[in-house]
Design an enzyme around this catalytic site. Structure first.
Site, PDB file in Angstrom:
ATOM      1  N   CYS A 168       4.347  -2.214  25.061  1.00  5.42           N
ATOM      2  CA  CYS A 168       3.205  -1.297  24.939  1.00  5.42           C
ATOM      3  C   CYS A 168       2.511  -1.185  26.303  1.00  5.42           C
ATOM      4  CB  CYS A 168       2.277  -1.799  23.833  1.00  5.42           C
ATOM      5  SG  CYS A 168       0.820  -0.803  23.507  1.00  5.42           S
ATOM      6  N   ASP A 225       7.379   7.602  17.718  1.00  2.00           N
ATOM      7  CA  ASP A 225       6.170   7.091  18.363  1.00  2.00           C
ATOM      8  C   ASP A 225       5.302   8.282  18.775  1.00  2.00           C
ATOM      9  OD1 ASP A 225       4.223   5.979  19.995  1.00  2.00           O
ATOM     10  OD2 ASP A 225       5.606   4.634  21.027  1.00  2.00           O
ATOM     11  N   HIS A 261       6.059   3.246  17.116  1.00  4.02           N
ATOM     12  CA  HIS A 261       5.579   2.412  18.223  1.00  4.02           C
ATOM     13  C   HIS A 261       5.529   0.953  17.756  1.00  4.02           C
ATOM     14  CE1 HIS A 261       3.468   1.762  22.012  1.00  4.02           C
ATOM     15  NE2 HIS A 261       2.623   0.970  21.359  1.00  4.02           N
TER      16      HIS A 261
END
Length: 292
Positions: A168, A225, A261
């Site tokens: 991330c 995502d 994600h």
């Protein structure tokens, strides 16, 4: 020698208070902002055969807390920097270090927000972003990762075999550090954003450094995502493909169709077991292929 041309000029502009460490130790458990934890899927890697625990890394302004894991015997281990998610260094990130140590690496995860604030105290993600994350300069992060490399070199690590992986927020940093430090042999970026607005503190995005990587990067991304649209992945792939730089040209991005994600984050509802396990073995193969 590390090339700091693009980042060092930013450091003098930082207030002195921002250079001192607010966080001096790591906490246990998970960040408040990701509660409740999906306990049924949390992976726990034991420390059998390892030396693992919290350390202090000398860095600008004082001692930076970090988590480190390595095999209990031997020396000269390849080194992998593990760059935290947006939530800081918590139990998941520590477990990733132990997983890497089981493969024979010295893995080290520094708390890269330690001068700006404690991510554990925020229960709201947006508040964490506004109060802490938005104030962390890329220049500081690059220098702190350099400090971790120096620590690893002084404590049995073989930094001639240096890799980096991040998740991330740390996925973006993985791309940037792979373009910043000539020592990096390879990187693996998990769903780190590729484009975005620049600022004084974040002067470049991964797309901006796509043609200047020192070590090839494997990008692992989720096709579902919403924060990383497919067009940005295509743009990054094209920039890597046309780059004259061999490390950039050797880089790859793998997209898991339908994955969200944070599909590797086993403590969150976004976890996808099949994609996470496949990505983990791709990471292992990538590092081995590129001499880490």
């Amino acid at each position: 020698m590390t090339d700091t041309t693009d980042f060092d000029s930013l450091v003098p502009a930082l207030p002195l208070s921002r250079r001192l460490f607010i966080v001096t130790a790591l906490g246990a458990g998970f960040a408040l902002s990701v509660q409740p934890v999906a306990a049924q899927t949390v992976i726990t890697t034991n420390s059998a055969g390892l030396v693992a625990g919290e350390i202090s890394v000398p860095a600008a302004g004082g001692e930076m807390p970090a988590y480190q894991a390595q095999p209990a015997t031997g020396s000269g281990w390849p080194v992998i920097l593990v760059v935290q998610e947006v939530f800081g260094v918590h139990d998941y990130v520590k477990d990733v270090c132990r997983r890497l140590a089981k493969f024979g690496y010295l893995a080290i995860a520094p708390e890269l927000y330690a001068r700006q604030g404690d991510p554990r105290q925020y229960s709201n993600v947006q508040e964490l972003l506004d109060a802490v994350v938005s104030k962390v300069p890329d220049a500081q992060v690059m220098a702190d990762l350099d400090a971790c490399v120096a620590w690893a070199r002084a404590n049995g690590g073989n930094t001639a075999k240096l890799g980096i992986t991040g998740f991330c927020w740390g996925g973006r940093i993985t791309w940037l550090y792979s373009a910043y430090n000539p020592q990096v042999k390879a990187g693996v970026a998990w769903y780190g954003r590729l484009v975005g607005q620049t600022s004084e503190l974040t002067p470049k995005q991964p797309l901006d450094v796509a043609a200047s990587l020192h070590g090839p990067v494997l990008g692992l991304y989720g096709g579902a995502d919403p924060g990383i649209p497919p067009d940005t992945v295509r743009e990054m792939r094209q920039a890597l493909a046309v780059a004259a730089n061999p490390a950039s040209k050797a880089s790859r991005i793998h997209v898991y169709d339908g994955a969200p994600h944070a599909f590797h984050a086993d403590y969150r509802p976004s976890y996808r077991k099949e994609e996470a396990e496949d990505g983990w073995w791709r990471l292992h193969a990538w590092f081995k292929q590129h001499g880490v």
